[in-house]
Design a protein around this motif. Structure first.
Motif, mmCIF file in Angstrom:
data_model
loop_
_atom_site.group_PDB
_atom_site.id
_atom_site.type_symbol
_atom_site.label_atom_id
_atom_site.label_comp_id
_atom_site.label_asym_id
_atom_site.label_seq_id
_atom_site.Cartn_x
_atom_site.Cartn_y
_atom_site.Cartn_z
ATOM 1 N N GLU A 63 15.467 -20.363 13.329
ATOM 2 C CA GLU A 63 16.798 -20.964 13.237
ATOM 3 C C GLU A 63 17.812 -20.036 13.879
ATOM 4 N N ILE A 64 18.951 -20.594 14.263
ATOM 5 C CA ILE A 64 20.055 -19.785 14.786
ATOM 6 C C ILE A 64 21.052 -19.587 13.655
ATOM 7 N N GLY A 65 20.972 -18.430 12.987
ATOM 8 C CA GLY A 65 21.861 -18.152 11.865
ATOM 9 C C GLY A 65 21.090 -17.688 10.651
ATOM 10 N N ARG A 66 21.838 -17.405 9.569
ATOM 11 C CA ARG A 66 21.251 -17.021 8.278
ATOM 12 C C ARG A 66 20.438 -15.742 8.399
ATOM 13 N N ASN A 67 20.853 -14.844 9.290
ATOM 14 C CA ASN A 67 20.051 -13.657 9.572
ATOM 15 C C ASN A 67 20.021 -12.698 8.380
ATOM 16 N N MET A 68 18.822 -12.325 7.969
ATOM 17 C CA MET A 68 18.659 -11.388 6.861
ATOM 18 C C MET A 68 17.220 -10.872 6.854
ATOM 19 N N THR A 69 17.064 -9.568 6.758
ATOM 20 C CA THR A 69 15.735 -8.959 6.684
ATOM 21 C C THR A 69 15.723 -7.921 5.573
ATOM 22 N N VAL A 70 14.652 -7.898 4.785
ATOM 23 C CA VAL A 70 14.487 -6.934 3.698
ATOM 24 C C VAL A 70 13.359 -5.972 4.071
ATOM 25 N N PHE A 71 13.632 -4.680 3.919
ATOM 26 C CA PHE A 71 12.638 -3.636 4.161
ATOM 27 C C PHE A 71 12.270 -3.007 2.822
ATOM 28 N N GLU A 72 10.980 -2.810 2.606
ATOM 29 C CA GLU A 72 10.495 -2.205 1.359
ATOM 30 C C GLU A 72 9.651 -0.984 1.677
ATOM 31 N N HIS A 73 9.976 0.138 1.027
ATOM 32 C CA HIS A 73 9.201 1.366 1.210
ATOM 33 C C HIS A 73 9.405 2.259 -0.011
ATOM 34 N N ALA A 74 8.343 2.828 -0.504
ATOM 35 C CA ALA A 74 8.377 3.772 -1.631
ATOM 36 C C ALA A 74 9.121 3.203 -2.831
ATOM 37 N N GLY A 75 8.925 1.917 -3.088
ATOM 38 C CA GLY A 75 9.526 1.293 -4.255
ATOM 39 C C GLY A 75 11.000 0.958 -4.121
ATOM 40 N N LYS A 76 11.552 1.107 -2.928
ATOM 41 C CA LYS A 76 12.969 0.815 -2.701
ATOM 42 C C LYS A 76 13.127 -0.242 -1.615
ATOM 43 N N LEU A 77 14.301 -0.890 -1.605
ATOM 44 C CA LEU A 77 14.579 -1.970 -0.663
ATOM 45 C C LEU A 77 15.823 -1.664 0.162
ATOM 46 N N LEU A 78 15.815 -2.116 1.385
ATOM 47 C CA LEU A 78 16.971 -2.037 2.275
ATOM 48 C C LEU A 78 17.174 -3.422 2.882
ATOM 49 N N VAL A 79 18.395 -3.919 2.840
ATOM 50 C CA VAL A 79 18.722 -5.224 3.414
ATOM 51 C C VAL A 79 19.488 -5.004 4.712
ATOM 52 N N ALA A 132 0.836 -1.204 0.000
ATOM 53 C CA ALA A 132 0.000 0.000 0.000
ATOM 54 C C ALA A 132 0.870 1.253 0.000
ATOM 55 N N PRO A 133 0.415 2.338 -0.636
ATOM 56 C CA PRO A 133 1.194 3.587 -0.643
ATOM 57 C C PRO A 133 1.506 4.049 0.781
ATOM 58 N N GLY A 134 2.763 4.400 1.003
ATOM 59 C CA GLY A 134 3.181 4.908 2.304
ATOM 60 C C GLY A 134 3.477 3.847 3.337
ATOM 61 N N ALA A 135 3.221 2.575 3.025
ATOM 62 C CA ALA A 135 3.434 1.499 3.991
ATOM 63 C C ALA A 135 4.880 1.006 3.951
ATOM 64 N N LEU A 136 5.244 0.231 4.960
ATOM 65 C CA LEU A 136 6.570 -0.394 5.054
ATOM 66 C C LEU A 136 6.372 -1.888 5.158
ATOM 67 N N ARG A 137 7.067 -2.643 4.309
ATOM 68 C CA ARG A 137 7.004 -4.116 4.352
ATOM 69 C C ARG A 137 8.321 -4.659 4.891
ATOM 70 N N ILE A 138 8.219 -5.559 5.847
ATOM 71 C CA ILE A 138 9.391 -6.194 6.452
ATOM 72 C C ILE A 138 9.340 -7.679 6.111
ATOM 73 N N THR A 139 10.397 -8.201 5.488
ATOM 74 C CA THR A 139 10.436 -9.603 5.075
ATOM 75 C C THR A 139 11.699 -10.272 5.601
ATOM 76 N N PRO A 140 11.615 -11.031 6.679
ATOM 77 C CA PRO A 140 12.778 -11.801 7.136
ATOM 78 C C PRO A 140 13.028 -12.973 6.185
ATOM 79 N N LEU A 141 14.220 -13.060 5.649
ATOM 80 C CA LEU A 141 14.595 -14.175 4.774
ATOM 81 C C LEU A 141 15.476 -15.184 5.493
ATOM 82 N N GLY A 142 15.759 -14.949 6.755
ATOM 83 C CA GLY A 142 16.565 -15.876 7.541
ATOM 84 C C GLY A 142 16.600 -15.419 8.983
ATOM 85 N N GLY A 143 16.852 -16.369 9.885
ATOM 86 C CA GLY A 143 16.999 -16.034 11.294
ATOM 87 C C GLY A 143 15.742 -16.178 12.125
#
Length: 561
Positions: free
Chosen positions: A30-46, A16-27
């Motif tokens: 489990e203990i390890g493989r830690n990784m989270t992706v943040f999505e906002h305004a069409g851009k991503l932050l890992v 949705a416009p203005g929203a923030l999506r958080i997607t854990p891809l690891g961790g």
């Protein structure tokens, strides 16, 4: 608390416009493989990109990566990779993500960047790096980043506050609240309180020790036990630790210096990382204390200390090879082996196997189970409760832990007053959307285990590992069959060749009859060689399983009679 059921989830809708999506891809789970992706305004932050170390049921696998499938069509939208600290379960996957797109900026503290740059050099990748420190503010596209100091078992750890139009997220990374740290760098609770006053819309908090009551013991409390090892060891001392555990290695160096021992680092990653830590001032080494391993060979055993990798029982690490007798360092009577790390869940059997082998060689093995030689780098329940009470988050997403740790952490949040409907117990691949101050589960994306097997990435599958387990547990039975292509019948008696399958002269007596039955059923069909081989191997496999309760890999080779 909201617990996810992955089978009920589908791909998430457009954000949705203005929203923030958080997607854990690891961790998560489990203990390890830690990784989270943040999505906002069409851009991503890992945030973080680590590896998971294989367990015993994953033979032949080097490390396990997060699944980048959901990012592959959006690599150009990634603004940066933020690294909270330099442990492998947070940085080990970075080279593989940068192989997908090499110019993603990597943001981290001085020591963290030094460790990842050395690792990337081995992969022939020259990264774009941005060095930050506690208190720094940095803008990465629509993501405003502010960093706060946290104490952990490695120097220079950072929590990161992420500001977007959807709200403020605080990710602790791995942390604890040691009030007397070796480097005098405590977790910045004043910054945490300031974020709380601003209003933390989502608190992503380390769960590893959420089941442990009270407070994590201070690193300094290990000094007497480590000193006792050095005071009483009659011959060589072999210390095994993570190659990034700078604080613990500093304590070992101090004890060796006090007791007049020389030290050598053993193992490529240990030599590399300790050299980096020394050069940057994170490791203090008295002049002349550390020498080349070759020089120690001519010194009296009671003056020798070796520091190596392998505290988790990794098959190729130095300590495992010593235990197996295939390392240039030979463990013998009177040696003392100090395991100065915790047991990562899933590695227990491998570690205890190493301990038993070293004991059989005559060594005295000192470990967490029989001496106070390790303290966790993670906050226990008492410390987590302090954080909840200081921050007063609107929503909570426990991270970094198995399911039991995540649930225990969530229960702590509820006990401090967080609305249970705002505590999300997530799983890898679950998407959480932050809209109007409320975090809700919106779907799921692929987040399977990606295996690194030598130089191949992602080609080994669960079927591959199943075959390897069968080979290890049941051996191989090869059936050589001469078959009449017209009648699909055996032209000569079957021949059986085995590897690793225990048998006698009568083991396969009934197998031929089962193959005859199977071929009779298809006698009127025109089958190619592959189909005939599948028919024969299936019949033999079922016979062995039914008769002997064994499951070897059965390979049929059909020759046209």
């Amino acid at each position: 608390m909201i617990s996810t059921h992955l089978d009920d989830l589908t791909a998430p809708p457009p954000l949705a416009p203005g929203a923030l999506r958080i997607t854990p891809l690891g961790g998560l789970g489990e203990i390890g493989r830690n990784m989270t992706v943040f999505e906002h305004a069409g851009k991503l932050l890992v945030v973080d990109c680590g590896v998971l170390f294989p367990e015993d049921h994953q033979p032949g696998i080097d490390v396990i990566l997060p699944d980048f499938t959901s990012l592959r069509d959006r690599l150009d939208q990634i603004e940066a990779i933020v690294l909270t600290h330099g442990h492998e379960d947070h940085i080990g996957g970075v080279p593989y993500l940068l192989k997908e797109r090499a110019d993603i900026p990597v943001i981290g503290s001085q020591l963290t960047l030094a460790f990842i740059e050395a690792k990337l050099k081995e992969h022939r990748i020259r990264p774009m790096t941005v060095q930050v420190a506690a208190g720094d503010v940095h803008q990465a596209g629509p993501f405003g980043l502010e960093f706060a100091a946290v104490n952990h078992s490695i120097p220079d750890g950072l929590a990161v506050a992420i500001r977007t139009g959807a709200g403020l997220v605080l990710n602790t990374g791995d942390f604890k609240m040691d009030q007397f740290p070796l480097d005098d760098r405590i977790t910045d609770l004043r910054a945490f309180a300031r974020f709380g006053e601003e209003g933390v819309d989502l608190f992503m908090v380390d769960s590893t020790n959420a089941e442990v009551p009270g407070f994590t013991m201070a690193e300094r409390e290990l000094a007497p036990a480590i000193d006792q090892v050095f005071a009483t060891a009659p011959r060589r001392i072999i210390v095994s630790s993570f190659a990034s555990h700078v604080h613990r290695i500093q304590q070992v160096l101090d004890a060796a210096h006090t007791h007049g021992r020389k030290v050598a680092f053993v193992g490529r990653s240990m030599v590399r990382n300790m050299g980096i830590a020394r050069d940057l001032g994170y490791l203090t080494i008295p002049r002349g204390l550390v020498v080349d391993f070759k020089k120690l060979e001519s010194m009296p055993d009671e003056k020798v200390t070796l520091i190596c990798t392998g505290s988790q029982g990794e098959p190729l690490a130095a300590l495992s090879r010593m235990a197996n007798g295939d390392h240039q360092i030979r463990v013998s009577d009177g040696d003392t082996v100090l395991l100065a790390s915790s047991l990562i869940p899933g590695n227990e059997s491998a570690i205890y196997g190493i301990i038993n082998k070293l004991t059989d060689l005559g060594a005295k093995v000192v470990h967490k189970g029989n001496a106070k030689v390790h303290v966790s780098g993670h906050a226990s329940a008492g410390e987590l409760v302090y954080c909840y009470n200081i921050i007063k988050p609107r929503n909570v997403l426990p991270i970094h832990g198995e399911s039991k740790h995540l649930h225990a952490n969530g229960e702590l949040a509820v006990r401090t007053g967080v609305d249970p409907s705002r505590v999300i117990i997530g799983r890898d691949g679950v998407t959480i959307d932050l809209v109007d101050g409320r975090a809700t589960i919106s779907g799921k994306v692929p987040a399977g285990l990606v295996y690194v097997d030598g130089h191949t990435v992602g080609r080994a599958t669960e079927d591959t590992l199943k075959e390897r387990r069968l080979l290890r547990e049941g051996g191989v039975v090869t059936v050589l069959a001469l078959v009449d292509p017209v009648s699909n019948s055996l032209a000569e008696p079957l021949e059986f060749l085995t590897r690793g399958f225990v048998h006698d002269d009568r083991t396969f007596d009934g197998a031929a009859a089962e193959v005859d039955k199977a071929l009779t059923k298809v006698s009127t069909q025109r089958l190619d060689v592959d189909q005939l081989e599948a028919t024969i191997s299936g019949a033999v496999g079922r016979y062995i399983q039914r008769t002997y309760r064994r499951e070897p890999v059965v390979i049929a080779i059909v020759v046209d009679a």
